[in-house]
Design a protein around this motif. Structure first.
Motif, mmCIF file in Angstrom:
data_model
loop_
_atom_site.group_PDB
_atom_site.id
_atom_site.type_symbol
_atom_site.label_atom_id
_atom_site.label_comp_id
_atom_site.label_asym_id
_atom_site.label_seq_id
_atom_site.Cartn_x
_atom_site.Cartn_y
_atom_site.Cartn_z
ATOM 1 N N VAL A 243 0.782 -1.062 -0.078
ATOM 2 C CA VAL A 243 0.106 0.085 -0.118
ATOM 3 C C VAL A 243 0.854 1.163 -0.012
ATOM 4 O O VAL A 243 0.563 2.223 -0.696
ATOM 5 C CB VAL A 243 -0.875 -0.053 1.227
ATOM 6 C CG1 VAL A 243 -1.654 1.214 1.345
ATOM 7 C CG2 VAL A 243 -1.883 -1.240 1.054
ATOM 8 N N SER A 244 1.935 1.184 0.837
ATOM 9 C CA SER A 244 2.907 2.385 0.790
ATOM 10 C C SER A 244 3.498 2.522 -0.449
ATOM 11 O O SER A 244 3.829 3.721 -1.010
ATOM 12 C CB SER A 244 3.943 2.151 1.839
ATOM 13 O OG SER A 244 3.235 2.110 3.233
ATOM 14 N N LEU A 245 4.061 1.292 -1.114
ATOM 15 C CA LEU A 245 4.600 1.688 -2.549
ATOM 16 C C LEU A 245 3.544 2.319 -3.745
ATOM 17 O O LEU A 245 3.997 3.049 -4.131
ATOM 18 C CB LEU A 245 5.125 0.364 -2.889
ATOM 19 C CG LEU A 245 5.520 0.249 -4.474
ATOM 20 C CD1 LEU A 245 6.928 0.764 -4.277
ATOM 21 C CD2 LEU A 245 5.790 -1.117 -4.791
ATOM 22 N N ILE A 246 2.402 1.736 -3.519
ATOM 23 C CA ILE A 246 1.518 2.256 -4.589
ATOM 24 C C ILE A 246 1.152 3.857 -4.151
ATOM 25 O O ILE A 246 0.983 4.743 -5.184
ATOM 26 C CB ILE A 246 0.274 1.479 -4.499
ATOM 27 C CG1 ILE A 246 0.480 -0.096 -4.955
ATOM 28 C CG2 ILE A 246 -0.974 2.075 -5.473
ATOM 29 C CD1 ILE A 246 -0.746 -0.960 -4.809
ATOM 30 N N GLY A 247 0.897 4.024 -2.915
ATOM 31 C CA GLY A 247 0.685 5.380 -2.567
ATOM 32 C C GLY A 247 1.804 6.474 -2.588
ATOM 33 O O GLY A 247 1.466 7.742 -3.152
ATOM 34 N N SER A 248 2.944 6.029 -2.464
ATOM 35 C CA SER A 248 4.317 6.924 -2.968
ATOM 36 C C SER A 248 4.204 7.137 -4.505
ATOM 37 O O SER A 248 4.687 8.088 -4.705
ATOM 38 C CB SER A 248 5.431 6.058 -2.472
ATOM 39 O OG SER A 248 5.158 5.835 -0.890
ATOM 40 N N PHE A 249 4.173 6.110 -5.277
ATOM 41 C CA PHE A 249 4.218 6.416 -6.431
ATOM 42 C C PHE A 249 3.106 7.473 -7.014
ATOM 43 O O PHE A 249 3.010 8.136 -8.095
ATOM 44 C CB PHE A 249 4.179 5.000 -7.324
ATOM 45 C CG PHE A 249 5.402 4.472 -7.536
ATOM 46 C CD1 PHE A 249 6.035 4.868 -8.937
ATOM 47 C CD2 PHE A 249 5.979 3.440 -6.989
ATOM 48 C CE1 PHE A 249 7.215 4.151 -9.443
ATOM 49 C CE2 PHE A 249 7.217 3.074 -7.231
ATOM 50 C CZ PHE A 249 7.703 3.350 -8.621
ATOM 51 N N GLN A 250 2.127 7.418 -6.139
ATOM 52 C CA GLN A 250 0.957 8.513 -6.570
ATOM 53 C C GLN A 250 1.026 9.737 -6.106
ATOM 54 O O GLN A 250 -0.066 10.589 -5.829
ATOM 55 C CB GLN A 250 -0.407 7.780 -6.370
ATOM 56 C CG GLN A 250 -0.686 6.533 -7.012
ATOM 57 C CD GLN A 250 -2.164 5.796 -6.666
ATOM 58 O OE1 GLN A 250 -2.420 5.835 -5.576
ATOM 59 N NE2 GLN A 250 -2.727 4.850 -7.576
ATOM 60 N N ILE A 251 2.016 10.058 -5.498
ATOM 61 C CA ILE A 251 2.540 11.400 -4.780
ATOM 62 C C ILE A 251 1.984 12.416 -5.863
ATOM 63 O O ILE A 251 2.570 12.462 -6.901
ATOM 64 C CB ILE A 251 3.885 11.537 -4.120
ATOM 65 C CG1 ILE A 251 3.943 12.970 -3.659
ATOM 66 C CG2 ILE A 251 4.774 11.034 -5.313
ATOM 67 C CD1 ILE A 251 3.177 13.415 -2.368
ATOM 68 N N PHE A 252 1.061 13.342 -5.454
ATOM 69 C CA PHE A 252 0.746 14.530 -6.425
ATOM 70 C C PHE A 252 0.555 15.755 -5.571
ATOM 71 O O PHE A 252 1.043 16.832 -5.970
ATOM 72 C CB PHE A 252 -0.343 14.255 -7.451
ATOM 73 C CG PHE A 252 -0.847 15.251 -8.147
ATOM 74 C CD1 PHE A 252 -0.105 15.434 -9.389
ATOM 75 C CD2 PHE A 252 -2.083 15.876 -7.846
ATOM 76 C CE1 PHE A 252 -0.548 16.718 -10.174
ATOM 77 C CE2 PHE A 252 -2.529 17.106 -8.634
ATOM 78 C CZ PHE A 252 -1.738 17.459 -9.799
ATOM 79 N N ASP A 253 -0.475 15.724 -4.976
ATOM 80 C CA ASP A 253 -1.068 17.035 -4.124
ATOM 81 C C ASP A 253 -0.131 17.875 -3.490
ATOM 82 O O ASP A 253 -0.019 18.988 -3.432
ATOM 83 C CB ASP A 253 -2.201 16.637 -3.178
ATOM 84 C CG ASP A 253 -2.123 15.244 -2.905
ATOM 85 O OD1 ASP A 253 -1.202 14.577 -2.697
ATOM 86 O OD2 ASP A 253 -3.294 14.839 -2.520
ATOM 87 N N THR A 254 0.621 17.052 -2.568
ATOM 88 C CA THR A 254 1.972 17.855 -1.909
ATOM 89 C C THR A 254 2.929 18.616 -2.918
ATOM 90 O O THR A 254 3.398 19.767 -2.519
ATOM 91 C CB THR A 254 2.665 16.895 -1.201
ATOM 92 O OG1 THR A 254 1.844 16.100 -0.189
ATOM 93 C CG2 THR A 254 3.872 17.715 -0.294
ATOM 94 N N ILE A 255 3.245 17.826 -4.099
ATOM 95 C CA ILE A 255 4.282 18.487 -5.141
ATOM 96 C C ILE A 255 3.398 19.615 -5.674
ATOM 97 O O ILE A 255 3.971 20.580 -6.053
ATOM 98 C CB ILE A 255 4.617 17.596 -6.013
ATOM 99 C CG1 ILE A 255 5.492 16.319 -5.370
ATOM 100 C CG2 ILE A 255 5.428 18.331 -7.246
ATOM 101 C CD1 ILE A 255 6.712 16.706 -4.824
ATOM 102 N N ALA A 256 2.133 19.490 -6.018
ATOM 103 C CA ALA A 256 1.311 20.534 -6.716
ATOM 104 C C ALA A 256 1.202 21.706 -5.821
ATOM 105 O O ALA A 256 1.151 22.779 -6.296
ATOM 106 C CB ALA A 256 -0.078 20.103 -7.063
#
Length: 317
Positions: A243-256
């Motif tokens: 779950v952490s791996l999939i969620g980490s690859f989906q990082i977007f909002d913090t970057i945006a």
């Protein structure tokens, strides 16, 4: 009973103890709940088909076209995938994402194991568990804005403390060196509590007598953790890592919210690159191709991870 009393023979036609063994009696039918099961599953299946299956099929189709949101899509075959292979920005985004995943999963898993072990061995306070869950309940955009203000080089509370200690100020989100570690630290702060609760729930399934026997044999806390807790925690740990791996690859909002992919593309992760291609450059077909490749990569990494961790087997069985 008197001597002249006579007892009437039992009436064979009214024998209440006799069981009717007539071959014409039908056996009791087993209740069939399949119709009710399908009835309850139908809304979920419709939602899956509408919001997951259909967008997936449409995304795969768009990945084979030159769709740009400004004109009808035209089929181009594997042109987007050929361009993707030679796209340096794509490979850089994938490399940046891998760097973030290593930072985030490593720090988050270690801190979560530490907090879960403390709760399991020292205290089982409900209030403490509730406090750990609070950062996870805050929306990611709010978390990003909060830490962006706190870490601001001019007005940030953290930099005021560092300056007061004589350490100077640091542009955490504007420095090419510190930007990605800072983003990883922010998300680690947000998700560590939730991950720790998952691991803590897994630790509660370990039989207590194993710790008592090990303690009588003279084993310390570290030895019990490495020889008892970690091996028996493997299925839960595998779930957390996947779950952490999939969620980490989906990082977007913090970057945006914080860096917008900068400075100099050091935080342009793969999700943000897909967003730029689709809604900034209007290369919807190419963005779909990148998304399909990302889904395949995540599927392969998940399968390998589950196989290496033997997630389907438990030492408690």
């Amino acid at each position: 009973m008197g001597a002249n009393t006579t007892v009437a023979p039992p009436d064979k036609g009214t024998d209440s103890g006799r069981v009717d063994a007539s071959p014409t009696a039908e056996p009791r039918r087993r209740r069939d709940d399949r119709r009710a099961a399908w009835l309850f599953l139908t809304p979920a299946l419709l939602g899956f088909a509408l919001f997951y299956a259909y967008p997936t099929v449409r995304g795969v189709y768009y990945s084979l076209t030159d769709y740009s949101l400004l004109a009808p899509p035209t089929f181009t075959g594997a042109a987007n995938y050929r361009h993707l292979i030679s796209d340096d920005q794509f490979w850089n985004a994938l490399k940046v994402t891998g760097y973030y995943v290593a930072l985030n999963i490593g720090s988050q898993t270690l801190l979560s194991l530490f907090l879960a072990s403390l709760m399991h061995r020292l205290t089982r306070s409900v209030a403490l568990r509730a406090l750990l869950l609070v950062p996870w309940l805050v929306p990611n955009v709010t978390v990003g804005l909060l830490w962006m203000w706190m870490l601001d080089a001019n007005l940030g509370f953290v930099n005021h403390i560092l300056n007061a200690l004589g350490l100077g100020t640091t542009g955490f989100f504007t420095s090419p060196t510190w930007a990605m570690p800072t983003v990883a630290a922010v998300n680690t702060w947000a998700y560590t509590g939730y991950t720790a609760l998952l691991l803590y729930a897994g630790m509660l399934q370990v039989p207590q007598h194993l710790y008592e026997s090990a303690s009588l044999d003279g084993a310390g806390e570290w030895r019990m953790f490495t020889r008892i807790t970690l091996p028996l925690l493997r299925p839960v740990l595998a779930l957390v890592l996947v779950v952490s791996l999939i969620g980490s690859f989906q990082i977007f909002d913090t970057i945006a919210v914080t860096t917008k992919g900068g400075p100099v593309s050091v935080t342009r992760v793969i999700y943000y690159y897909i967003y730029e291609q689709a809604f900034t450059n209007f290369h919807m077909g190419y963005a779909s191709a990148v998304a399909v490749v990302l889904a395949v990569v995540l599927g392969v990494l998940t399968a390998v991870q589950m196989r290496l961790l033997r997630a389907s087997r438990s030492d408690l069985a």
